[in-house]
Design an enzyme around this catalytic site. Structure first.
Site, PDB file in Angstrom:
ATOM      1  CD  GLU A 152       1.462   5.155   6.347  1.00 30.74           C
ATOM      2  OE1 GLU A 152       0.723   4.526   5.574  1.00 30.74           O
ATOM      3  OE2 GLU A 152       1.040   5.841   7.291  1.00 30.74           O
TER       4      GLU A 152
ATOM      5  CB  THR B 101      -0.971  -0.016   1.197  1.00 25.59           C
ATOM      6  OG1 THR B 101      -0.242  -0.269   2.408  1.00 25.59           O
ATOM      7  CG2 THR B 101      -2.028  -1.103   1.017  1.00 25.59           C
TER       8      THR B 101
ATOM      9  CE  LYS C 223       0.148  -3.399   3.563  1.00 25.57           C
ATOM     10  NZ  LYS C 223      -0.681  -2.557   4.535  1.00 25.57           N
TER      11      LYS C 223
ATOM     12  CG  ASN D  13      -1.217   8.325   7.497  1.00 23.86           C
ATOM     13  OD1 ASN D  13      -1.869   7.314   7.324  1.00 23.86           O
ATOM     14  ND2 ASN D  13       0.086   8.312   7.715  1.00 23.86           N
TER      15      ASN D  13
ATOM     16  CB  THR E 208       0.245  -3.949  13.126  1.00 16.84           C
ATOM     17  OG1 THR E 208      -0.305  -4.106  14.415  1.00 16.84           O
ATOM     18  CG2 THR E 208      -0.630  -3.017  12.332  1.00 16.84           C
TER      19      THR E 208
END
Length: 402
Positions: free
Chosen positions: A275, A152, A178, A397, A189
């Site tokens: 991220e 993603t 991922k 985000n 997670t």
């Protein structure tokens, strides 16, 4: 291949273990890249899984857990990115079952031998026409594209292959995953898939996976959020030809080392690819009352937004590390704590050492930052991994759906 039973070889080029096929395809869930894939074992494999503890556990995750728990067996896992099929009510559960059946029909196996995994936007219905089209295009190849198809916001695939010698047979264990955002597990997670050609019973594999996850994936954090879809699935098909591994076997520790090496590498890859991250952060805590407290303190430090922002800003404000320690309930010698960053001693006996700020800033400019903490309260230790908190994290985000 010349190996001793204690040797482990990390293969830089990703390869599948014996008896596995895989493929990926573009179904249209994402605009212009592969977004679906599968892995398939030529023979039914023993299987194990761990799953997110988020109360809104997604339909694919729940279905895969139910499937594995039937007999700890799987022969395939089909997966998609671009849509999480989460928080879609009864229709989401129906679509998950249909996705499982479509893959089973395509492979001509029982649906109860197929796990499914989805990742992407939460709360949008799964476009079943695209899922059907994607599954119809998947083939039994040695393609490694599935390692990219599940991504993603990740910046690169996360893969590893490890080989070891078990009972005179070369056993190959491969992992890919991922994970970049929503990383704060109480399980693991991420979406993670481990395939091995070792022979090991499903219940024994489950025990090993659960224990190893506690030391690896459960010790990473990026942003403090736990997603709804996360799972790690392991398949062991026995194609290497070894006798089924038991905990009492002399070669069992060798397999455990190889297995943990796979999961540790993937955990670190996720932490370093958080991220917007610019730095991988490792926290090692020693002098701890017991191992559990060591794990808790290490994760508290690496998960502190103040510490993460400090590292991004390359500011040697060690007080932020102290406050993170103090928020835990761990035993601490309040007058005996030591802290070092990349071997620079910032704190000794709970007091600053007066080290030059410029030196600290320079070492914080490295791509990996290691924080070593001694609580002076015991003989145990703990380790956790994470990343810094950057402006880019907010940017990613704030516009995830677009």
């Amino acid at each position: 291949m010349q190996m001793t039973s204690e040797d482990l070889i990390e293969v830089t080029e990703f390869t599948w273990p014996k008896g596995y096929d895989a493929d990926s395809t573009h179904s249209g869930l994402k605009p212009d890249q592969d977004d679906m894939g599968w892995i398939y074992s030529e023979e039914p494999a023993d299987a194990a899984g761990v799953y997110t503890t988020n109360q809104f556990q997604a339909a694919p995750t729940k279905l895969t857990k139910q499937t594995i728990n039937l007999a700890h067996k799987l022969q395939a896992v089909v997966m998609n990115a671009g849509n999480a099929n989460s928080c879609n009510g009864p229709q989401g559960e129906t679509d998950a079952i249909m996705m499982q059946k479509m893959a089973a029909d395509r492979l001509q196996i029982d649906p109860h031998m197929v796990g499914i995994a989805s990742t992407g936007v939460i709360g949008e219905p799964l476009p079943m026409a695209k899922i059907k089209a994607g599954i119809s295009q998947l083939k039994l190849t040695k393609n490694v594209g599935v390692t990219k198809a599940i991504l993603t916001t990740d910046t690169h695939p996360k893969t590893i292959t490890v080989k070891c010698l078990i009972g005179g047979k070369v056993v190959t264990t491969t992992g890919f995953c991922k994970g970049s955002g929503m990383i704060h597990p109480n399980m693991a997670t991420m979406l993670g898939f481990v395939t091995t050609d070792a022979a090991i019973a499903g219940n024994d594999l489950q025990q090993l996976l659960s224990a190893t996850v506690d030391e690896t994936f459960n010790q990473i954090t990026v942003d403090g959020d736990t997603s709804t879809n996360d799972m790690v699935v392991v398949m062991a098909n026995g194609a290497a030809g070894n006798d089924p591994l038991k905990e009492t076997d002399s070669d069992y520790p060798t397999f455990v080392v190889a297995f943990k090496k796979v999961l540790t590498h993937l955990a670190q890859e996720i932490a370093g690819d958080g991220e917007g991250a610019s730095k991988l952060v490792e926290v090692n805590v020693t002098g701890v009352y017991d191992h559990l407290e060591g794990q808790q303190v290490a994760k508290a430090i690496v998960g502190s937004n103040l510490v993460k922002a400090m590292i991004f800003g390359e500011d040697g404000n060690w007080g932020r590390i102290m406050q993170a320690i103090g928020q835990t309930t761990a035993h601490v010698d309040l007058d005996g704590v030591s802290i070092a960053i990349n071997d620079l001693q910032l704190v000794k006996n709970s007091l600053g050492t007066g080290i030059d700020d410029a030196d600290v800033s320079k070492t914080l400019n490295q791509p990996k930052v290691t924080i070593d903490v001694d609580l002076n309260a015991g003989q145990a230790s703990g380790t956790a991994w994470g990343c810094d908190l950057t402006y880019k994290y907010v940017q990613i985000n704030a516009s995830y759906r677009s």
